[in-house]
Write a protein that holds these residues in place. Structure first.
Motif, PDB file in Angstrom:
ATOM      1  N   ASP A 159       0.375  -1.380   0.021  1.00  0.00           N
ATOM      2  CA  ASP A 159       0.041   0.062  -0.190  1.00  0.00           C
ATOM      3  C   ASP A 159       0.695   1.231  -0.139  1.00  0.00           C
ATOM      4  N   ARG A 160       2.147   1.501   0.774  1.00  0.00           N
ATOM      5  CA  ARG A 160       2.827   2.240   1.184  1.00  0.00           C
ATOM      6  C   ARG A 160       3.974   2.571  -0.463  1.00  0.00           C
ATOM      7  N   ARG A 161       3.985   1.397  -0.646  1.00  0.00           N
ATOM      8  CA  ARG A 161       4.740   1.124  -2.654  1.00  0.00           C
ATOM      9  C   ARG A 161       6.300   1.343  -1.638  1.00  0.00           C
ATOM     10  N   ILE A 162       6.766   0.954  -0.169  1.00  0.00           N
ATOM     11  CA  ILE A 162       7.976   0.302  -0.267  1.00  0.00           C
ATOM     12  C   ILE A 162       8.852   0.206  -0.739  1.00  0.00           C
ATOM     13  N   ARG A 163      10.021   0.296  -1.311  1.00  0.00           N
ATOM     14  CA  ARG A 163      10.663  -0.838  -2.262  1.00  0.00           C
ATOM     15  C   ARG A 163      11.139  -1.839  -1.071  1.00  0.00           C
ATOM     16  N   VAL A 164      10.892  -3.094  -1.320  1.00  0.00           N
ATOM     17  CA  VAL A 164      11.714  -4.685  -0.959  1.00  0.00           C
ATOM     18  C   VAL A 164      11.811  -5.439  -1.408  1.00  0.00           C
ATOM     19  N   GLY A 165      13.258  -6.011  -0.897  1.00  0.00           N
ATOM     20  CA  GLY A 165      13.627  -6.773  -1.217  1.00  0.00           C
ATOM     21  C   GLY A 165      14.921  -8.027  -0.440  1.00  0.00           C
ATOM     22  N   ILE A 166      15.245  -8.431  -0.753  1.00  0.00           N
ATOM     23  CA  ILE A 166      16.120  -9.826   0.286  1.00  0.00           C
ATOM     24  C   ILE A 166      17.299  -9.792   0.092  1.00  0.00           C
ATOM     25  N   VAL A 167      18.564 -10.009   0.765  1.00  0.00           N
ATOM     26  CA  VAL A 167      19.702 -10.165   0.706  1.00  0.00           C
ATOM     27  C   VAL A 167      20.243 -11.461   1.715  1.00  0.00           C
ATOM     28  N   CYS A 168      20.913 -12.655   1.059  1.00  0.00           N
ATOM     29  CA  CYS A 168      21.394 -13.421   1.980  1.00  0.00           C
ATOM     30  C   CYS A 168      22.835 -13.609   2.439  1.00  0.00           C
ATOM     31  N   VAL A 169      22.956 -13.964   3.327  1.00  0.00           N
ATOM     32  CA  VAL A 169      24.639 -13.785   3.927  1.00  0.00           C
ATOM     33  C   VAL A 169      23.979 -15.607   4.499  1.00  0.00           C
ATOM     34  N   ALA A 170      25.926 -15.996   3.123  1.00  0.00           N
ATOM     35  CA  ALA A 170      26.300 -17.363   3.289  1.00  0.00           C
ATOM     36  C   ALA A 170      27.667 -17.813   2.414  1.00  0.00           C
ATOM     37  N   ASP A 171      27.976 -18.564   2.567  1.00  0.00           N
ATOM     38  CA  ASP A 171      29.459 -18.902   2.001  1.00  0.00           C
ATOM     39  C   ASP A 171      29.903 -18.879   0.954  1.00  0.00           C
ATOM     40  N   ALA A 172      30.778 -19.146   0.118  1.00  0.00           N
ATOM     41  CA  ALA A 172      30.519 -18.995  -1.613  1.00  0.00           C
ATOM     42  C   ALA A 172      30.598 -20.217  -1.884  1.00  0.00           C
ATOM     43  N   GLY A 173      30.761 -20.687  -1.399  1.00  0.00           N
ATOM     44  CA  GLY A 173      30.474 -22.624  -0.877  1.00  0.00           C
ATOM     45  C   GLY A 173      29.066 -22.859  -1.746  1.00  0.00           C
ATOM     46  N   GLU A 174      27.699 -21.887  -1.207  1.00  0.00           N
ATOM     47  CA  GLU A 174      26.580 -22.125  -0.612  1.00  0.00           C
ATOM     48  C   GLU A 174      25.814 -21.905  -1.793  1.00  0.00           C
ATOM     49  N   SER A 175      26.240 -21.098  -3.154  1.00  0.00           N
ATOM     50  CA  SER A 175      25.435 -20.861  -4.658  1.00  0.00           C
ATOM     51  C   SER A 175      24.561 -21.689  -4.431  1.00  0.00           C
ATOM     52  N   HIS A 176      23.948 -22.713  -4.588  1.00  0.00           N
ATOM     53  CA  HIS A 176      22.937 -23.783  -4.690  1.00  0.00           C
ATOM     54  C   HIS A 176      21.953 -23.227  -4.268  1.00  0.00           C
ATOM     55  N   ASP A 177      22.386 -23.066  -2.760  1.00  0.00           N
ATOM     56  CA  ASP A 177      21.141 -23.580  -1.525  1.00  0.00           C
ATOM     57  C   ASP A 177      20.153 -21.719  -1.749  1.00  0.00           C
ATOM     58  N   VAL A 178      21.255 -21.099  -2.091  1.00  0.00           N
ATOM     59  CA  VAL A 178      21.041 -19.378  -2.383  1.00  0.00           C
ATOM     60  C   VAL A 178      20.183 -19.465  -2.955  1.00  0.00           C
ATOM     61  N   ALA A 179      20.610 -19.967  -4.594  1.00  0.00           N
ATOM     62  CA  ALA A 179      19.586 -19.781  -5.408  1.00  0.00           C
ATOM     63  C   ALA A 179      18.186 -20.607  -4.864  1.00  0.00           C
ATOM     64  N   SER A 180      18.458 -21.860  -4.162  1.00  0.00           N
ATOM     65  CA  SER A 180      17.341 -22.272  -4.250  1.00  0.00           C
ATOM     66  C   SER A 180      16.064 -21.573  -2.955  1.00  0.00           C
ATOM     67  N   ALA A 181      17.062 -20.889  -2.074  1.00  0.00           N
ATOM     68  CA  ALA A 181      16.308 -20.097  -0.399  1.00  0.00           C
ATOM     69  C   ALA A 181      14.805 -19.214  -1.484  1.00  0.00           C
TER      70      ALA A 181
END
Length: 234
Positions: A159-181
């Motif tokens: 309703d307030r048109r707030i820009r909403v985002g997500i960011v993941c804290v992860a190890d370099a070897g977790e790229s697959h898990d990051v993409a899935s999450a």
């Protein structure tokens, strides 16, 4: 503790414009404890606690700057409440504080707000923001928790048109898990943007705990933080 406080400090440090970092967790935060001042420890009573009397009378945006302190390295910081005991007194003042933070002249304000729900006393901090960034880890539980929290806030956010985002804290070897999450969080939510990853860099994050790091600007933490800051700023 997915890493929201560290991400807040990192973004404020690397932001390509003047910034103030506000510790706005109503249960009490530790930003002022983690960041040393230029001439010793930061004053824990100078920040939200010293702003509360002004907030009761009507807070002018320029007053916020007068209550900020300079951390080592030059970052402007507004210390948070000492603990949950002060949350009751602060509860009715959050709307005024949020409006003041949103209008500080010439400065972008980053607020570490801790956990927030549609019933939180400090929900005004979200409602007055230009953007909300949710920090998560690449695990099934963290992704589920993040999505449920976003769903519960959808009415206030859209309703307030707030820009909403997500960011993941992860190890370099977790790229697959990051993409899935990330996919599981944003599925069916076109109003949520995936802003990528902040490196889980244990050897560098000690800089926010009083430790010394050689050439921190070359670390994985700094490089990922610069990428995130540029995307958000753009």
């Amino acid at each position: 503790a997915p890493g929201a406080t560290t991400t807040s400090m990192l973004l404020a440090n690397l932001w390509p414009a003047p910034s103030i970092l506000v510790d706005a967790d109503p249960l009490g935060g530790d930003v002022a404890l983690k960041l040393p001042g230029e001439h010793g420890p930061l004053d824990l009573d100078r920040g939200l606690m010293s702003l509360l009397p002004s907030a009761r009378r009507g807070l002018e945006p320029q007053t916020v700057v007068a209550h900020a302190q300079t951390a080592l390295g030059g970052q402007q910081v507004l210390a948070g409440l000492p603990g949950p005991e002060q949350a009751v007194a602060a509860a009715p003042l959050w709307p005024g504080l949020a409006q003041a933070f949103a209008r500080v002249p010439g400065v972008d304000v980053f607020a570490d707000i801790g956990q927030v729900s549609s019933r939180s006393t400090h929900l005004a901090m979200v409602e007055s923001s230009a953007a909300l960034l949710c920090v998560y880890r690449p695990t099934a539980w963290s992704a589920i928790h993040t999505r449920r929290r976003l769903e519960s806030l959808e009415d206030q956010l859209r309703d307030r048109r707030i820009r909403v985002g997500i960011v993941c804290v992860a190890d370099a070897g977790e790229s697959h898990d990051v993409a899935s999450a990330a996919a599981s969080i944003t599925q069916g939510m076109p109003w949520v943007t995936d802003y990528g990853v902040v490196a889980k860099d244990r050897s560098t994050v000690v800089i926010y705990e009083g430790g010394e790091v050689f050439r921190p600007e070359r670390s994985l933490l700094a490089r990922s933080g610069h990428t995130l800051a540029r995307r958000l700023y753009a």
